[in-house]
Design a protein around this motif. Structure first.
Motif, PDB file in Angstrom:
ATOM      1  N   PRO A 292    -100.726   9.072  -1.951  1.00 31.93           N
ATOM      2  CA  PRO A 292    -100.963  10.376  -1.455  1.00 31.93           C
ATOM      3  C   PRO A 292    -100.178  11.186  -2.679  1.00 31.93           C
ATOM      4  CG  PRO A 292     -98.951   9.595  -0.054  1.00 31.93           C
ATOM      5  CD  PRO A 292     -99.847   8.655  -0.389  1.00 31.93           C
ATOM      6  N   LYS A 293    -100.753  12.290  -3.739  1.00 26.99           N
ATOM      7  CA  LYS A 293    -100.355  13.073  -4.080  1.00 26.99           C
ATOM      8  C   LYS A 293     -99.339  14.140  -4.219  1.00 26.99           C
ATOM      9  CE  LYS A 293    -102.145  10.278  -7.438  1.00 26.99           C
ATOM     10  NZ  LYS A 293    -102.882   9.638  -6.259  1.00 26.99           N
ATOM     11  N   VAL A 294     -99.901  14.540  -2.481  1.00 27.17           N
ATOM     12  CA  VAL A 294     -98.838  15.651  -1.896  1.00 27.17           C
ATOM     13  C   VAL A 294     -98.725  15.279  -0.234  1.00 27.17           C
ATOM     14  CG1 VAL A 294     -99.914  17.553  -3.054  1.00 27.17           C
ATOM     15  CG2 VAL A 294    -100.741  16.922  -1.270  1.00 27.17           C
ATOM     16  N   TRP A 295     -97.527  15.887   0.418  1.00 23.35           N
ATOM     17  CA  TRP A 295     -97.402  14.876   1.734  1.00 23.35           C
ATOM     18  C   TRP A 295     -98.093  15.427   2.454  1.00 23.35           C
ATOM     19  CZ3 TRP A 295     -96.729  18.468   5.710  1.00 23.35           C
ATOM     20  CH2 TRP A 295     -96.872  19.969   5.893  1.00 23.35           C
ATOM     21  N   TRP A 296     -99.546  16.853   2.285  1.00 20.96           N
ATOM     22  CA  TRP A 296     -99.851  16.067   3.354  1.00 20.96           C
ATOM     23  C   TRP A 296    -101.454  15.661   3.722  1.00 20.96           C
ATOM     24  CZ3 TRP A 296     -98.679  20.625   0.069  1.00 20.96           C
ATOM     25  CH2 TRP A 296     -99.814  19.989  -0.620  1.00 20.96           C
ATOM     26  N   SER A 297    -101.511  14.393   2.051  1.00 11.89           N
ATOM     27  CA  SER A 297    -102.439  14.424   1.771  1.00 11.89           C
ATOM     28  C   SER A 297    -103.455  13.544   3.171  1.00 11.89           C
ATOM     29  CB  SER A 297    -103.054  13.644   0.285  1.00 11.89           C
ATOM     30  OG  SER A 297    -103.907  13.128  -0.067  1.00 11.89           O
TER      31      SER A 297
ATOM     32  N   LYS B 141     -75.647   4.788 -17.107  1.00  8.66           N
ATOM     33  CA  LYS B 141     -76.363   6.232 -17.539  1.00  8.66           C
ATOM     34  C   LYS B 141     -78.189   5.910 -16.806  1.00  8.66           C
ATOM     35  CE  LYS B 141     -73.705   8.511 -20.662  1.00  8.66           C
ATOM     36  NZ  LYS B 141     -74.151   8.944 -22.491  1.00  8.66           N
ATOM     37  N   TRP B 142     -79.080   6.417 -16.658  1.00  8.40           N
ATOM     38  CA  TRP B 142     -79.702   6.336 -15.951  1.00  8.40           C
ATOM     39  C   TRP B 142     -80.867   7.988 -16.706  1.00  8.40           C
ATOM     40  CZ3 TRP B 142     -82.105  10.932 -14.000  1.00  8.40           C
ATOM     41  CH2 TRP B 142     -81.386  11.423 -13.257  1.00  8.40           C
ATOM     42  N   SER B 143     -81.994   7.145 -17.410  1.00  7.27           N
ATOM     43  CA  SER B 143     -82.434   8.218 -17.363  1.00  7.27           C
ATOM     44  C   SER B 143     -84.624   8.177 -16.718  1.00  7.27           C
ATOM     45  CB  SER B 143     -83.552   7.682 -19.153  1.00  7.27           C
ATOM     46  OG  SER B 143     -83.854   5.994 -18.813  1.00  7.27           O
ATOM     47  N   ARG B 144     -85.085   9.083 -17.080  1.00  4.90           N
ATOM     48  CA  ARG B 144     -86.871   8.860 -16.297  1.00  4.90           C
ATOM     49  C   ARG B 144     -87.523   7.643 -16.611  1.00  4.90           C
ATOM     50  NH1 ARG B 144     -84.900  12.282 -12.625  1.00  4.90           N
ATOM     51  NH2 ARG B 144     -84.350  14.368 -13.078  1.00  4.90           N
ATOM     52  N   ASP B 145     -88.312   6.381 -15.832  1.00  8.14           N
ATOM     53  CA  ASP B 145     -89.091   6.249 -16.379  1.00  8.14           C
ATOM     54  C   ASP B 145     -89.991   6.550 -16.546  1.00  8.14           C
ATOM     55  OD1 ASP B 145     -90.784   3.880 -16.456  1.00  8.14           O
ATOM     56  OD2 ASP B 145     -89.374   2.074 -15.776  1.00  8.14           O
ATOM     57  N   MET B 146     -90.513   6.720 -17.680  1.00  4.23           N
ATOM     58  CA  MET B 146     -91.900   7.680 -17.613  1.00  4.23           C
ATOM     59  C   MET B 146     -93.765   6.866 -17.033  1.00  4.23           C
ATOM     60  SD  MET B 146     -91.235  10.628 -18.317  1.00  4.23           S
ATOM     61  CE  MET B 146     -92.762  11.514 -18.007  1.00  4.23           C
ATOM     62  N   ASP B 147     -93.560   6.338 -17.542  1.00  9.62           N
ATOM     63  CA  ASP B 147     -94.002   4.359 -17.285  1.00  9.62           C
ATOM     64  C   ASP B 147     -94.240   5.353 -15.539  1.00  9.62           C
ATOM     65  OD1 ASP B 147     -94.921   4.055 -19.490  1.00  9.62           O
ATOM     66  OD2 ASP B 147     -93.969   2.056 -19.728  1.00  9.62           O
ATOM     67  N   LYS B 148     -93.355   4.863 -14.502  1.00  5.26           N
ATOM     68  CA  LYS B 148     -94.085   4.936 -12.894  1.00  5.26           C
ATOM     69  C   LYS B 148     -94.321   6.417 -13.276  1.00  5.26           C
ATOM     70  CE  LYS B 148     -90.184   2.049 -12.462  1.00  5.26           C
ATOM     71  NZ  LYS B 148     -88.622   1.732 -11.727  1.00  5.26           N
ATOM     72  N   VAL B 149     -93.208   7.649 -13.384  1.00  5.66           N
ATOM     73  CA  VAL B 149     -93.887   8.956 -13.259  1.00  5.66           C
ATOM     74  C   VAL B 149     -95.481   8.653 -13.660  1.00  5.66           C
ATOM     75  CG1 VAL B 149     -93.979  11.533 -13.565  1.00  5.66           C
ATOM     76  CG2 VAL B 149     -91.655   9.738 -13.772  1.00  5.66           C
ATOM     77  N   TRP B 150     -96.321   8.441 -14.240  1.00  5.01           N
ATOM     78  CA  TRP B 150     -97.735   9.128 -15.057  1.00  5.01           C
ATOM     79  C   TRP B 150     -98.205   7.810 -13.612  1.00  5.01           C
ATOM     80  CZ3 TRP B 150     -95.513   7.943 -20.634  1.00  5.01           C
ATOM     81  CH2 TRP B 150     -95.214   8.754 -20.924  1.00  5.01           C
ATOM     82  N   THR B 151     -97.477   6.157 -13.447  1.00  5.25           N
ATOM     83  CA  THR B 151     -98.558   5.600 -12.460  1.00  5.25           C
ATOM     84  C   THR B 151     -98.395   6.168 -11.076  1.00  5.25           C
ATOM     85  OG1 THR B 151     -98.222   3.547 -13.888  1.00  5.25           O
ATOM     86  CG2 THR B 151     -98.372   3.550 -11.899  1.00  5.25           C
TER      87      THR B 151
ATOM     88  N   VAL C  27     -98.198   9.495 -10.487  1.00  3.46           N
ATOM     89  CA  VAL C  27     -99.134  11.087 -10.374  1.00  3.46           C
ATOM     90  C   VAL C  27     -99.997  10.273 -10.142  1.00  3.46           C
ATOM     91  CG1 VAL C  27     -99.492  12.092 -11.961  1.00  3.46           C
ATOM     92  CG2 VAL C  27     -97.013  12.023 -11.511  1.00  3.46           C
ATOM     93  N   GLY C  28    -100.656   9.149 -11.359  1.00  2.51           N
ATOM     94  CA  GLY C  28    -102.166   8.906 -11.596  1.00  2.51           C
ATOM     95  C   GLY C  28    -103.083   9.853 -12.993  1.00  2.51           C
ATOM     96  N   GLY C  29    -103.956  10.445 -12.708  1.00  2.00           N
ATOM     97  CA  GLY C  29    -104.750  10.433 -13.774  1.00  2.00           C
ATOM     98  C   GLY C  29    -103.986  10.303 -15.112  1.00  2.00           C
ATOM     99  N   ASP C  30    -104.989  10.494 -16.255  1.00  2.00           N
ATOM    100  CA  ASP C  30    -104.502  10.569 -17.808  1.00  2.00           C
ATOM    101  C   ASP C  30    -103.551  11.289 -18.091  1.00  2.00           C
ATOM    102  OD1 ASP C  30    -105.706   9.034 -19.921  1.00  2.00           O
ATOM    103  OD2 ASP C  30    -107.345  10.475 -20.316  1.00  2.00           O
ATOM    104  N   TYR C  31    -102.446  11.236 -17.773  1.00  2.00           N
ATOM    105  CA  TYR C  31    -101.766  11.830 -18.674  1.00  2.00           C
ATOM    106  C   TYR C  31    -100.656  10.993 -19.677  1.00  2.00           C
ATOM    107  CZ  TYR C  31    -102.310  15.281 -15.549  1.00  2.00           C
ATOM    108  OH  TYR C  31    -102.649  16.512 -14.860  1.00  2.00           O
ATOM    109  N   GLY C  32    -100.120  10.847 -20.914  1.00  2.00           N
ATOM    110  CA  GLY C  32     -99.194  10.117 -21.066  1.00  2.00           C
ATOM    111  C   GLY C  32     -97.865  11.254 -22.218  1.00  2.00           C
ATOM    112  N   LEU C  33     -97.665  10.542 -23.986  1.00  2.00           N
ATOM    113  CA  LEU C  33     -97.224  11.457 -24.378  1.00  2.00           C
ATOM    114  C   LEU C  33     -98.277  12.928 -24.975  1.00  2.00           C
ATOM    115  CD1 LEU C  33     -95.436   8.388 -26.477  1.00  2.00           C
ATOM    116  CD2 LEU C  33     -94.285   9.930 -24.577  1.00  2.00           C
ATOM    117  N   GLY C  34     -98.785  12.487 -25.257  1.00  2.00           N
ATOM    118  CA  GLY C  34     -99.503  13.788 -26.099  1.00  2.00           C
ATOM    119  C   GLY C  34    -100.036  15.096 -25.072  1.00  2.00           C
ATOM    120  N   ASN C  35     -99.591  14.807 -23.625  1.00  2.00           N
ATOM    121  CA  ASN C  35     -99.797  15.904 -22.899  1.00  2.00           C
ATOM    122  C   ASN C  35     -99.129  15.807 -21.614  1.00  2.00           C
ATOM    123  OD1 ASN C  35    -100.772  13.965 -21.041  1.00  2.00           O
ATOM    124  ND2 ASN C  35    -103.320  14.793 -20.637  1.00  2.00           N
ATOM    125  N   THR C  36     -97.742  16.089 -21.536  1.00  2.00           N
ATOM    126  CA  THR C  36     -96.539  15.261 -20.735  1.00  2.00           C
ATOM    127  C   THR C  36     -95.357  16.317 -21.109  1.00  2.00           C
ATOM    128  OG1 THR C  36     -97.514  13.547 -19.875  1.00  2.00           O
ATOM    129  CG2 THR C  36     -95.110  14.456 -19.185  1.00  2.00           C
TER     130      THR C  36
END
Length: 386
Positions: free
Chosen positions: A90-95, A299-309, A311-320
């Protein structure tokens, strides 16, 4: 999203809703009734409708679209939320997705070889994606821009109708083979429509913990900021937070997700009380499982590879675009980050105004500029200097 649009947005100027139910407005798609009439009267199809709504909520909308006589003539069966199952990703809780085994159990003469599922999202077909026909979505943007749905002169259901009539006349032994060999979205007019309808090219990742502050004890002096007690702590909502989320949501230029360093169950409890509108303004809520920890620096940081995976879709450094209180949290993605000033107890006590409205204007300008690479745009246009 296929025959009808359901939205909480105010009615578009000059467009009358089909129906109003609670806080939701319903708009029929151009040619929706003609589309069903054409299929039902062709003698080649049994037509069924389905929705993720329960039948008690779905029936009044059907009654507004069709007379009882027309419903009886055109629709073999109406399936409601009872014939769905949870979305495994699911991308949203009600999906939810369509449970075709339940559908075929009620219509035993049908199965995978002779069923076409028409919907506006591929994931709704689940494991039966080969039976799916994805059509351009009829959403609030299409309602507010009627020409959006009339690029072909008679509404974007026209090519769907023609395609299905061609399929029926071909009479394939297995519709899945026909759908594979004659892809609907490769037709020139459909390709044009999908290209013009393309939206949300930018992913916005928002630090949810910066949208409120929390304190173990209530702030005793009088404050004008709304507070809620959740998970044993007092939470104070940042001024303008809901308007900020709503403004991004209404734009066609963004998909918005929220991230937090809390556990999923805890952040959802907080959001339900502090920012209840998150359910329709955020595409997803991501928790601390999206973080990477630096053991040496603690310290911690965001793991953007996990975020992009996730969320799905064609996202990356150029459009995030990332919105956070600290750019370092995004590691090598710092050039994608807009630093949002922290919101703490001292701000609550002082009644400090929020700069979220200014940030919203900056984001909307970015969306309108439609840069090929957001990193280049953010290097040239600093939010702090606006």
């Amino acid at each position: 999203g296929t025959l009808c649009c359901r939205t909480r947005e105010e009615p578009a100027a000059g467009v009358t809703p089909l129906a109003v139910r609670g806080d939701k407005f319903y708009y029929t798609r151009t040619l929706a009734v003609n589309f069903l009439e054409c299929l039902g009267q062709s003698g080649m199809f049994d037509v069924c409708c389905y929705s993720s709504m329960k039948i008690r909520n779905m029936q009044p909308i059907l009654d507004a679209m069709f007379s009882p006589d027309l419903q009886a003539r055109l629709l073999r069966k109406v399936f409601d939320r009872a014939t769905t199952k949870p979305d495994p990703d699911p991308k949203v809780w009600w999906s939810v997705i369509r449970d075709m085994d339940k559908v075929w159990a009620e219509l035993p003469e049908y199965g995978p070889t002779n069923t076409v599922i028409v919907d506006n999202a591929l994931h709704k077909f689940g494991e039966h994606f080969r039976n799916g026909l994805v059509v351009p979505e009829h959403d609030a943007g299409a309602v507010s821009r009627p020409s959006h749905d009339n690029l072909l002169g008679e509404g974007s259901l026209r090519p769907v109708m023609e395609y299905l009539m061609q399929l029926g006349q071909a009479g394939p032994e297995d519709v899945r083979d026909y759908l594979r060999d004659n892809p609907f979205d490769k037709q020139p007019e459909v390709t044009k429509l999908l290209r013009i309808q393309k939206k949300a090219p930018f992913l916005v990742v928002i630090d949810l913990d910066g949208m409120y502050c929390r304190s173990p004890q209530p702030i005793m002096q009088p404050v004008s900021i709304e507070r809620q007690r959740v998970c044993g702590k007092f939470h104070y909502k940042r001024r303008g937070a809901e308007d900020f989320f709503k403004g991004l949501h209404k734009s066609d230029d963004f998909h918005v997700v929220g991230v937090s360093n809390m556990e999923k169950r805890d952040i959802l409890k907080v959001l339900d009380e502090v920012l209840p509108a998150h359910k329709w303004h955020l595409r997803a809520v991501l928790d601390r499982s999206m973080a990477a920890t630096d053991q040496k620096q603690n310290k911690w940081s965001r793991d953007m590879d996990k975020v992009w995976t996730s969320v799905g879709g064609d996202y990356g450094l150029g459009n995030t675009i990332m919105l956070d209180r600290e750019a370092r949290r995004f590691g090598n993605c710092t050039f994608n980050t807009i630093v949002v000033p922290s919101f703490g107890i001292s701000d609550v006590k002082a009644g400090n105004p929020s700069n979220l409205i200014g940030l919203l204007h900056f984001m909307l300008e970015l969306g309108s500029a439609a840069p090929e690479n957001v990193r280049d745009y953010l290097c040239k246009h600093s939010f702090q200097s606006t």
